[in-house]
Design a protein around this motif. Structure first.
Motif, PDB file in Angstrom:
ATOM      1  N   PHE A 281       0.792   8.443  -5.377  1.00  0.00           N
ATOM      2  CA  PHE A 281       2.123   8.507  -5.993  1.00  0.00           C
ATOM      3  C   PHE A 281       2.631   7.100  -6.300  1.00  0.00           C
ATOM      4  CE2 PHE A 281       6.787   8.651  -5.672  1.00  0.00           C
ATOM      5  CZ  PHE A 281       7.068   9.619  -6.618  1.00  0.00           C
ATOM      6  N   VAL A 282       2.458   6.187  -5.362  1.00  0.00           N
ATOM      7  CA  VAL A 282       2.864   4.799  -5.605  1.00  0.00           C
ATOM      8  C   VAL A 282       2.079   4.221  -6.771  1.00  0.00           C
ATOM      9  CG1 VAL A 282       2.788   2.457  -4.651  1.00  0.00           C
ATOM     10  CG2 VAL A 282       3.683   4.333  -3.268  1.00  0.00           C
ATOM     11  N   ARG A 283       0.766   4.445  -6.775  1.00  0.00           N
ATOM     12  CA  ARG A 283      -0.077   3.870  -7.825  1.00  0.00           C
ATOM     13  C   ARG A 283       0.309   4.360  -9.218  1.00  0.00           C
ATOM     14  NH1 ARG A 283      -5.175   4.912  -3.871  1.00  0.00           N
ATOM     15  NH2 ARG A 283      -5.382   2.788  -3.051  1.00  0.00           N
ATOM     16  N   ASP A 284       0.564   5.647  -9.351  1.00  0.00           N
ATOM     17  CA  ASP A 284       0.728   6.220 -10.682  1.00  0.00           C
ATOM     18  C   ASP A 284       2.180   6.399 -11.102  1.00  0.00           C
ATOM     19  OD1 ASP A 284      -2.023   6.390 -11.124  1.00  0.00           O
ATOM     20  OD2 ASP A 284      -2.146   8.308 -10.077  1.00  0.00           O
ATOM     21  N   VAL A 285       3.084   6.608 -10.155  1.00  0.00           N
ATOM     22  CA  VAL A 285       4.485   6.854 -10.510  1.00  0.00           C
ATOM     23  C   VAL A 285       5.334   5.608 -10.280  1.00  0.00           C
ATOM     24  CG1 VAL A 285       6.521   8.284 -10.061  1.00  0.00           C
ATOM     25  CG2 VAL A 285       4.234   9.315 -10.014  1.00  0.00           C
ATOM     26  N   ILE A 286       5.304   5.073  -9.061  1.00  0.00           N
ATOM     27  CA  ILE A 286       6.134   3.905  -8.763  1.00  0.00           C
ATOM     28  C   ILE A 286       5.655   2.690  -9.555  1.00  0.00           C
ATOM     29  CG2 ILE A 286       6.939   2.334  -6.966  1.00  0.00           C
ATOM     30  CD1 ILE A 286       8.101   5.194  -6.825  1.00  0.00           C
ATOM     31  N   LEU A 287       4.354   2.415  -9.514  1.00  0.00           N
ATOM     32  CA  LEU A 287       3.799   1.286 -10.257  1.00  0.00           C
ATOM     33  C   LEU A 287       3.480   1.635 -11.709  1.00  0.00           C
ATOM     34  CD1 LEU A 287       1.386  -0.074  -7.519  1.00  0.00           C
ATOM     35  CD2 LEU A 287       3.433  -1.221  -8.350  1.00  0.00           C
ATOM     36  N   GLY A 288       3.578   2.898 -12.055  1.00  0.00           N
ATOM     37  CA  GLY A 288       3.318   3.304 -13.431  1.00  0.00           C
ATOM     38  C   GLY A 288       1.885   3.097 -13.872  1.00  0.00           C
ATOM     39  N   GLY A 289       0.970   3.023 -12.895  1.00  0.00           N
ATOM     40  CA  GLY A 289      -0.441   2.854 -13.220  1.00  0.00           C
ATOM     41  C   GLY A 289      -0.833   1.446 -13.621  1.00  0.00           C
ATOM     42  N   ARG A 290       0.099   0.469 -13.541  1.00  0.00           N
ATOM     43  CA  ARG A 290      -0.203  -0.855 -14.091  1.00  0.00           C
ATOM     44  C   ARG A 290      -1.224  -1.649 -13.278  1.00  0.00           C
ATOM     45  NH1 ARG A 290       5.160  -1.563 -12.196  1.00  0.00           N
ATOM     46  NH2 ARG A 290       5.370  -3.116 -10.521  1.00  0.00           N
ATOM     47  N   ARG A 500       8.826  -1.000  -7.902  1.00  0.00           N
ATOM     48  CA  ARG A 500       8.792  -0.608  -9.315  1.00  0.00           C
ATOM     49  C   ARG A 500       8.735  -1.840 -10.223  1.00  0.00           C
ATOM     50  NH1 ARG A 500       9.716   4.514 -10.989  1.00  0.00           N
ATOM     51  NH2 ARG A 500      10.518   6.014  -9.474  1.00  0.00           N
ATOM     52  N   ARG A 501       9.285  -2.940  -9.755  1.00  0.00           N
ATOM     53  CA  ARG A 501       9.391  -4.137 -10.587  1.00  0.00           C
ATOM     54  C   ARG A 501       8.632  -5.328 -10.006  1.00  0.00           C
ATOM     55  NH1 ARG A 501      13.879  -1.699  -9.304  1.00  0.00           N
ATOM     56  NH2 ARG A 501      14.635  -1.547 -11.430  1.00  0.00           N
ATOM     57  N   THR A 502       7.809  -5.096  -8.992  1.00  0.00           N
ATOM     58  CA  THR A 502       6.970  -6.141  -8.421  1.00  0.00           C
ATOM     59  C   THR A 502       5.548  -5.608  -8.291  1.00  0.00           C
ATOM     60  OG1 THR A 502       7.605  -5.512  -6.163  1.00  0.00           O
ATOM     61  CG2 THR A 502       8.861  -7.288  -7.195  1.00  0.00           C
ATOM     62  N   ASP A 503       4.631  -6.486  -7.876  1.00  0.00           N
ATOM     63  CA  ASP A 503       3.212  -6.131  -7.881  1.00  0.00           C
ATOM     64  C   ASP A 503       2.538  -6.318  -6.525  1.00  0.00           C
ATOM     65  OD1 ASP A 503       2.829  -5.967 -11.018  1.00  0.00           O
ATOM     66  OD2 ASP A 503       3.957  -7.788 -10.602  1.00  0.00           O
ATOM     67  N   ARG A 504       3.286  -6.807  -5.568  1.00  0.00           N
ATOM     68  CA  ARG A 504       2.705  -7.113  -4.256  1.00  0.00           C
ATOM     69  C   ARG A 504       3.845  -7.245  -3.264  1.00  0.00           C
ATOM     70  NH1 ARG A 504       0.337 -12.123  -1.307  1.00  0.00           N
ATOM     71  NH2 ARG A 504      -1.857 -11.612  -0.914  1.00  0.00           N
ATOM     72  N   ILE A 505       3.580  -6.916  -2.011  1.00  0.00           N
ATOM     73  CA  ILE A 505       4.554  -7.115  -0.943  1.00  0.00           C
ATOM     74  C   ILE A 505       3.942  -8.031   0.100  1.00  0.00           C
ATOM     75  CG2 ILE A 505       5.801  -5.994   0.953  1.00  0.00           C
ATOM     76  CD1 ILE A 505       6.101  -3.543  -0.867  1.00  0.00           C
ATOM     77  N   TRP A 506       4.654  -9.086   0.419  1.00  0.00           N
ATOM     78  CA  TRP A 506       4.192  -9.960   1.496  1.00  0.00           C
ATOM     79  C   TRP A 506       4.533  -9.263   2.807  1.00  0.00           C
ATOM     80  CZ3 TRP A 506       0.637 -12.551   3.108  1.00  0.00           C
ATOM     81  CH2 TRP A 506       0.725 -13.525   4.100  1.00  0.00           C
ATOM     82  N   THR A 507       3.502  -8.777   3.465  1.00  0.00           N
ATOM     83  CA  THR A 507       3.669  -7.839   4.571  1.00  0.00           C
ATOM     84  C   THR A 507       4.343  -8.469   5.780  1.00  0.00           C
ATOM     85  OG1 THR A 507       1.506  -7.090   3.807  1.00  0.00           O
ATOM     86  CG2 THR A 507       2.430  -5.970   5.703  1.00  0.00           C
TER      87      THR A 507
END
Length: 707
Positions: A281-290, A500-507
């Protein structure tokens, strides 16, 4: 008379009952019920006996329970007009049903409000999204104190909440709701280190691979509240929504407030089943597959190598060593901008320090790019030091009550982004920086909590959060090729809306692999590995001072979005070669691991933290011994999630060569042999583990070779 509607997706069916009065009630969430209409039977099955001592109609627990309808638990809506409590008795005014989605409009003409509930069930994953929007239809302002994004009735009482602190994020805490209300609240103005907006409620004893559980996440980067409450009739309600400060949302006539999205998923097979739904869901909906099919470049971040001591020759040397190790992105962290010898000054002035970089960043950028690495830069746009040109010119731009002293955090203040002139200034500075330099990546940090966050005399966390989103959106629109990382003193801003507007999270700011094993395990429940920043740190941890082997550090970072954050000059040639070898292994696996399943495995020894990442044909299995084993030998590690009839080839990525790893009888994998076994064998018998001491790790490569 009850009517109803159903939502289907991801092999799941949800059935809601509706009446003329109030919001719909969820009466079924489980496996797909097939083509037949389930509403008549479920309407009868959901009828409950009403005992004496209660209202004649009992407790009306709907998707948005109303006190005015006789609900005596925590209501889903709390509001008032000039101190007069709003009593609502909403009725269903309109509904619109589509495949996998529903929109319901509820109105109370006497109360002067209209509520719109929007529900959608993702067809592929079965993840449910829910929002509520309240419109003021009255002639007077309406002060909103609480609006739940949704409320549901849970048949189970075991709660998994998340705790933590700086450098120790995403720590699960188990408890059982026996009576009353258990809430997790966050008032820091970011998702926080200690109360991230995630929770799981499930049947007694649910674990990684067994038990029914529902996971929920409020996708919001500001303040929030999640709670579970046992009602007096024994039922348990769960609610989530934005935590609103006094007077923060006052709706003028005709104005509307909409909640953040609440995402929910159900699993019949524990936490791994939730990840199987949330990750795609994150890959395809939240990130929009980007990020689908996009290589996640290995990072080199020099923060823990140089801190504020910027020297071009040193930075070029580190770039050389990083490229030799296999890094593909070079990130220059804090300290590059003018007036920044430490963390007490300079923040807010986003121009290159002419003393440290007399020719600008171009020489360093060109050097990194010449080595085949993309260039990235650290920024913290939402903050400013008092000792900055920005605040010397605009001391009134600080978010807070002008009549009160604003506490400092890391020597800095929060800028009031709700003011257009402040956001415009920051946008102009960052736009110029990106336009004038070949920068492909921003590490966007946020290093302090919000305290008495007022703007124009009103509480402003809500508006500030939306303003952060708007600033990032504006920059992304102008520079679509630039990736952005969400960092907030590590994992302090980790949620689906920022993602939705970023590409990575610094854990986490902690690179100690012992701590990281637990941090990344909790993080992995809701986030896929390709957005999980995981770095190889120095031998002696920057945050814990604990010393760990390079093997444990590298193997712990292997499975996420891998990187290096250490002074490579301090590594021996043998260590640099070993690091390069680990990165090479990561590169052979990342395409599959970053599109596959993440399974947290259960081992009888509580000090053995294990997981598996499975792609279409390749997989990685890791067992880290983070505490002294309870027994002299470790039991085999059973591998869940494999295809039972498929045959797998297993090799050990890091066979131990140290003298203490010699055993009276070494297992074949330790000796470097390759084993073949079916998925059923590996699930029932497991992979044999070597003798390990605390601080050691065993990592295996799996390849499905048949059928």
């Amino acid at each position: 008379m009850s009517q109803g509607f159903r939502l289907d997706g991801g092999g799941e069916t949800l059935v809601f009952l509706t009446t003329e009065a109030g919001a719909p009630r969820l009466v079924y969430w489980g496996p797909d019920l097939g083509a037949a209409d389930p509403v008549p039977a479920l309407a009868r099955l959901s009828l409950r006996a009403i005992p004496h001592g209660m209202l004649d109609g009992g407790e009306r627990l709907t998707w948005l329970p109303e006190a005015g309808q006789g609900f005596t638990g925590h209501p889903g809506l709390l509001a008032h007009r000039d101190g007069a409590e709003l009593v609502t008795q909403m009725t269903l005014a309109a509904s619109e049903l589509a495949s996998g989605a529903a929109s319901l409009v509820l109105e109370d003409a006497a109360g002067g409000v209209r509520l719109t509930l929007t529900l959608a069930l993702d067809a592929a994953t079965g993840v449910l999204s829910s929002r509520a929007a309240l419109r003021n239809l009255g002639d007077e302002p309406l002060t909103l104190d609480w609006l739940a994004a949704g409320a549901f009735d849970s048949p189970h009482a075991d709660l998994l909440l998340f705790d933590g602190r700086w450098t120790r994020e995403f720590i699960p805490v188990r408890q059982t709701l026996s009576t009353g209300l258990i809430a997790k609240e966050n008032r820091t103005g970011r998702t926080s280190h200690h109360a991230p907006p995630f929770a799981v409620i499930g049947e007694a004893g649910f674990g990684e691979i067994h038990g029914e559980a529902v996971g929920l996440h409020l996708a919001w980067s500001g303040d929030h509240r999640i709670f579970a409450e046992r009602l007096r009739d024994g039922r348990i309600q769960v609610q989530a929504g934005e935590l609103l400060h006094p007077g923060e949302v006052i709706l003028a006539p005709g104005e509307t407030y909409e909640t953040p999205a609440l995402y929910l998923a159900r699993s019949a097979c524990g936490l791994n089943g939730l990840s199987d739904r949330f990750h795609p869901f994150v890959r395809d909906v939240i990130l929009g597959g980007r990020l689908r099919g996009k290589t996640r470049p290995v990072h080199y971040n020099g923060w823990e190598a140089i801190y504020f001591d910027h020297d071009l020759a040193t930075l070029k040397t580190l770039a050389d060593l990083a490229a030799e190790a296999g890094a593909e992105r070079y990130v220059l962290d804090d300290g590059w901008f003018k007036g920044r010898p430490d963390d007490r000054s300079g923040l807010g002035d986003w121009s290159v320090d002419p003393a440290k970089y007399p020719e600008g960043l171009t020489p360093l950028i060109d050097h990194a790019r010449g080595l085949g690495m993309e260039f990235g830069l650290w920024v913290e746009p939402e903050m400013a030091n008092a000792d900055s040109d920005l605040l010397r010119a605009h001391p009134d731009w600080i978010l807070g009550d002008p009549g009160r002293d604003q506490p400092l955090g890391r020597g800095q203040y929060v800028l009031d982004l709700t003011r257009p002139e402040v956001s415009d200034n920051l946008y102009s500075q960052l736009d110029a920086l990106l336009s004038q330099n070949a920068i492909g990546y921003l590490k966007w940090d946020m290093n302090r909590d919000l305290t008495h966050a007022l703007s124009g005399g009103r509480a402003a966390v809500h508006r500030q959060t939306l303003a952060v989103y708007a600033l990032i959106d504006r920059l992304r629109a102008a520079h679509p090729g630039v990736e952005i990382e969400s960092c907030s003193s590590g994992g302090g801003r980790a949620d689906y809306e920022i993602l939705r507007r970023t590409d990575r999270i610094w854990t986490s700011d902690c690179n100690d692999p012992i701590e990281r094993q637990a941090i990344q395990r909790g993080f992995s429940i809701f986030f896929p590995p390709e957005v999980m920043g995981s770095h190889v740190g120095a031998a002696a941890s920057h945050t814990t001072a604990r010393t760990a082997s390079l093997d444990l550090r590298a193997m712990t970072a292997l499975s996420g979005h891998m990187g290096i954050e250490a002074d490579l000059r301090a590594f021996s040639e043998a260590e640099r070669a070993a690091l390069a070898a680990a990165i090479a292994v990561h590169k052979t696996l990342r395409a599959e691991l970053h599109a596959g399943r993440t399974l947290r495995l259960e081992h009888p020894d509580p000090g053995c933290l294990a997981f598996a990442q499975l792609g279409e044909t390749l997989g990685l299995v890791s067992a880290a011994q983070v505490a002294t084993p309870l027994t002299v030998g470790l039991l085999p590690l059973r591998l869940a999630g494999l295809e039972p009839e498929a045959t797998y080839e297993i090799t050990m990525v890091n066979p131990p060569a140290r003298p203490f790893a010699v055993m009276k009888r070494r297992i074949p994998l330790v000796k470097g042999d390759t084993l073949r076994a079916t998925g059923l064998m590996l699930a029932q018998l497991g992979v044999p583990l070597p003798v390990m001491r605390a601080g050691e790790i065993a990592v295996f490569r799996l390849e499905r070779i048949a059928p």
